[in-house]
Scaffold this motif. Structure first.
Motif, PDB file in Angstrom:
ATOM      1  N   ARG A   1       6.633  54.868  -5.690  1.00  0.00           N
ATOM      2  CA  ARG A   1       5.272  55.408  -5.557  1.00  0.00           C
ATOM      3  C   ARG A   1       4.620  55.585  -6.923  1.00  0.00           C
ATOM      4  O   ARG A   1       3.458  55.236  -7.115  1.00  0.00           O
ATOM      5  CB  ARG A   1       5.292  56.742  -4.820  1.00  0.00           C
ATOM      6  N   MET A   2       5.362  56.113  -7.868  1.00  0.00           N
ATOM      7  CA  MET A   2       4.801  56.344  -9.199  1.00  0.00           C
ATOM      8  C   MET A   2       4.590  55.028  -9.953  1.00  0.00           C
ATOM      9  O   MET A   2       3.626  54.891 -10.689  1.00  0.00           O
ATOM     10  CB  MET A   2       5.692  57.276  -9.991  1.00  0.00           C
ATOM     11  N   GLY A   3       5.490  54.093  -9.781  1.00  0.00           N
ATOM     12  CA  GLY A   3       5.333  52.790 -10.424  1.00  0.00           C
ATOM     13  C   GLY A   3       4.117  52.042  -9.921  1.00  0.00           C
ATOM     14  O   GLY A   3       3.572  51.178 -10.610  1.00  0.00           O
ATOM     15  N   GLY A   4       3.669  52.395  -8.733  1.00  0.00           N
ATOM     16  CA  GLY A   4       2.473  51.779  -8.171  1.00  0.00           C
ATOM     17  C   GLY A   4       1.222  52.023  -9.005  1.00  0.00           C
ATOM     18  O   GLY A   4       0.235  51.305  -8.863  1.00  0.00           O
ATOM     19  N   GLY A   5       1.270  53.011  -9.894  1.00  0.00           N
ATOM     20  CA  GLY A   5       0.128  53.285 -10.764  1.00  0.00           C
ATOM     21  C   GLY A   5      -0.152  52.174 -11.762  1.00  0.00           C
ATOM     22  O   GLY A   5      -1.219  52.115 -12.366  1.00  0.00           O
ATOM     23  N   LEU A   6       0.796  51.278 -11.926  1.00  0.00           N
ATOM     24  CA  LEU A   6       0.630  50.183 -12.894  1.00  0.00           C
ATOM     25  C   LEU A   6       0.241  48.858 -12.247  1.00  0.00           C
ATOM     26  O   LEU A   6      -0.122  47.920 -12.949  1.00  0.00           O
ATOM     27  CB  LEU A   6       1.934  49.987 -13.678  1.00  0.00           C
ATOM     28  N   ILE A   7       0.303  48.767 -10.919  1.00  0.00           N
ATOM     29  CA  ILE A   7       0.081  47.464 -10.294  1.00  0.00           C
ATOM     30  C   ILE A   7      -1.387  47.050 -10.238  1.00  0.00           C
ATOM     31  O   ILE A   7      -1.688  45.905  -9.929  1.00  0.00           O
ATOM     32  CB  ILE A   7       0.714  47.364  -8.887  1.00  0.00           C
ATOM     33  N   SER A   8      -2.276  47.946 -10.558  1.00  0.00           N
ATOM     34  CA  SER A   8      -3.703  47.605 -10.541  1.00  0.00           C
ATOM     35  C   SER A   8      -4.177  47.106 -11.908  1.00  0.00           C
ATOM     36  O   SER A   8      -5.357  47.203 -12.240  1.00  0.00           O
ATOM     37  CB  SER A   8      -4.519  48.819 -10.109  1.00  0.00           C
ATOM     38  N   TRP A   9      -3.289  46.519 -12.682  1.00  0.00           N
ATOM     39  CA  TRP A   9      -3.589  46.107 -14.059  1.00  0.00           C
ATOM     40  C   TRP A   9      -4.737  45.111 -14.145  1.00  0.00           C
ATOM     41  O   TRP A   9      -5.430  45.050 -15.160  1.00  0.00           O
ATOM     42  CB  TRP A   9      -2.326  45.569 -14.729  1.00  0.00           C
ATOM     43  N   ARG A  10      -4.983  44.347 -13.114  1.00  0.00           N
ATOM     44  CA  ARG A  10      -6.067  43.342 -13.150  1.00  0.00           C
ATOM     45  C   ARG A  10      -7.455  43.971 -13.141  1.00  0.00           C
ATOM     46  O   ARG A  10      -8.421  43.323 -13.501  1.00  0.00           O
ATOM     47  CB  ARG A  10      -5.933  42.399 -11.965  1.00  0.00           C
ATOM     48  N   ARG A  11      -7.544  45.220 -12.736  1.00  0.00           N
ATOM     49  CA  ARG A  11      -8.843  45.911 -12.638  1.00  0.00           C
ATOM     50  C   ARG A  11      -9.350  46.420 -13.990  1.00  0.00           C
ATOM     51  O   ARG A  11     -10.477  46.870 -14.094  1.00  0.00           O
ATOM     52  CB  ARG A  11      -8.735  47.102 -11.694  1.00  0.00           C
ATOM     53  N   TYR A  12      -8.509  46.389 -14.978  1.00  0.00           N
ATOM     54  CA  TYR A  12      -8.858  46.982 -16.266  1.00  0.00           C
ATOM     55  C   TYR A  12      -9.185  45.908 -17.297  1.00  0.00           C
ATOM     56  O   TYR A  12      -9.022  44.716 -17.040  1.00  0.00           O
ATOM     57  CB  TYR A  12      -7.721  47.898 -16.743  1.00  0.00           C
ATOM     58  N   SER A  13      -9.607  46.354 -18.450  1.00  0.00           N
ATOM     59  CA  SER A  13      -9.939  45.416 -19.517  1.00  0.00           C
ATOM     60  C   SER A  13      -8.720  44.553 -19.829  1.00  0.00           C
ATOM     61  O   SER A  13      -7.581  44.906 -19.504  1.00  0.00           O
ATOM     62  CB  SER A  13     -10.366  46.176 -20.784  1.00  0.00           C
ATOM     63  N   GLU A  14      -8.964  43.438 -20.463  1.00  0.00           N
ATOM     64  CA  GLU A  14      -7.877  42.507 -20.780  1.00  0.00           C
ATOM     65  C   GLU A  14      -6.779  43.192 -21.596  1.00  0.00           C
ATOM     66  O   GLU A  14      -5.588  42.982 -21.347  1.00  0.00           O
ATOM     67  CB  GLU A  14      -8.440  41.308 -21.548  1.00  0.00           C
ATOM     68  N   GLU A  15      -7.180  44.032 -22.552  1.00  0.00           N
ATOM     69  CA  GLU A  15      -6.211  44.705 -23.419  1.00  0.00           C
ATOM     70  C   GLU A  15      -5.361  45.696 -22.629  1.00  0.00           C
ATOM     71  O   GLU A  15      -4.132  45.690 -22.723  1.00  0.00           O
ATOM     72  CB  GLU A  15      -6.912  45.432 -24.572  1.00  0.00           C
ATOM     73  N   ARG A  16      -6.022  46.558 -21.857  1.00  0.00           N
ATOM     74  CA  ARG A  16      -5.284  47.565 -21.093  1.00  0.00           C
ATOM     75  C   ARG A  16      -4.466  46.903 -19.987  1.00  0.00           C
ATOM     76  O   ARG A  16      -3.336  47.298 -19.716  1.00  0.00           O
ATOM     77  CB  ARG A  16      -6.237  48.604 -20.514  1.00  0.00           C
ATOM     78  N   GLY A  17      -5.040  45.910 -19.353  1.00  0.00           N
ATOM     79  CA  GLY A  17      -4.310  45.189 -18.313  1.00  0.00           C
ATOM     80  C   GLY A  17      -3.037  44.564 -18.844  1.00  0.00           C
ATOM     81  O   GLY A  17      -1.988  44.608 -18.197  1.00  0.00           O
ATOM     82  N   ALA A  18      -3.111  44.013 -20.041  1.00  0.00           N
ATOM     83  CA  ALA A  18      -1.925  43.394 -20.647  1.00  0.00           C
ATOM     84  C   ALA A  18      -0.854  44.443 -20.932  1.00  0.00           C
ATOM     85  O   ALA A  18       0.347  44.187 -20.734  1.00  0.00           O
ATOM     86  CB  ALA A  18      -2.309  42.661 -21.929  1.00  0.00           C
ATOM     87  N   LEU A  19      -1.267  45.624 -21.373  1.00  0.00           N
ATOM     88  CA  LEU A  19      -0.306  46.697 -21.644  1.00  0.00           C
ATOM     89  C   LEU A  19       0.367  47.169 -20.353  1.00  0.00           C
ATOM     90  O   LEU A  19       1.576  47.397 -20.317  1.00  0.00           O
ATOM     91  CB  LEU A  19      -1.000  47.874 -22.342  1.00  0.00           C
ATOM     92  N   MET A  20      -0.419  47.286 -19.283  1.00  0.00           N
ATOM     93  CA  MET A  20       0.133  47.703 -17.997  1.00  0.00           C
ATOM     94  C   MET A  20       1.093  46.637 -17.462  1.00  0.00           C
ATOM     95  O   MET A  20       2.177  46.955 -16.967  1.00  0.00           O
ATOM     96  CB  MET A  20      -1.000  47.953 -16.993  1.00  0.00           C
TER      97      MET A  20
END
Length: 104
Positions: A59-78
């Motif tokens: 459940r907590m790891g699910g917080g990272l699966i939306s990486w495509r919704r963020y900027s390219e930089e933040r998405g890459a980090l996620m």
């Protein structure tokens, strides 16, 4: 992050664990820090929790699966943190399912 070291906090208590770590991941300013520290913190906690409580870690790891919704930089980090989970040995089936869905 400092509360993880508080004497009353323990990863073995699901309610305390969920309340602290989930609250952190909902704090956009710290969770989405430009340097990726928030994602690393969540990733480190989820990896520890996965050994104790796989359902909670997924459940907590699910917080990272939306990486495509963020900027390219933040998405890459996620995405980097998700990839760390994918290489983690051992990994629970619950967390593996979330991670593999997030990396598709």
């Amino acid at each position: 992050k400092a509360l993880v070291d508080h004497p009353d906090f323990t990863l073995t208590n699901p309610n305390r664990c969920r309340s602290l770590i989930s609250a952190f991941s909902m704090n956009a300013a710290h969770f989405h820090a430009e340097n990726g520290d928030g994602y690393k913190f969540l990733s480190d906690m989820v990896a520890k929790i996965d050994k104790l409580n796989p359902q909670m870690s997924s459940r907590m790891g699910g917080g990272l699966i939306s990486w495509r919704r963020y900027s390219e930089e933040r998405g890459a980090l996620m995405k980097t943190e998700l990839e760390k989970f994918a290489r983690m040995k051992p990994i629970s089936p619950d967390l593996y399912e979330v991670v593999s869905r997030g990396l598709k």
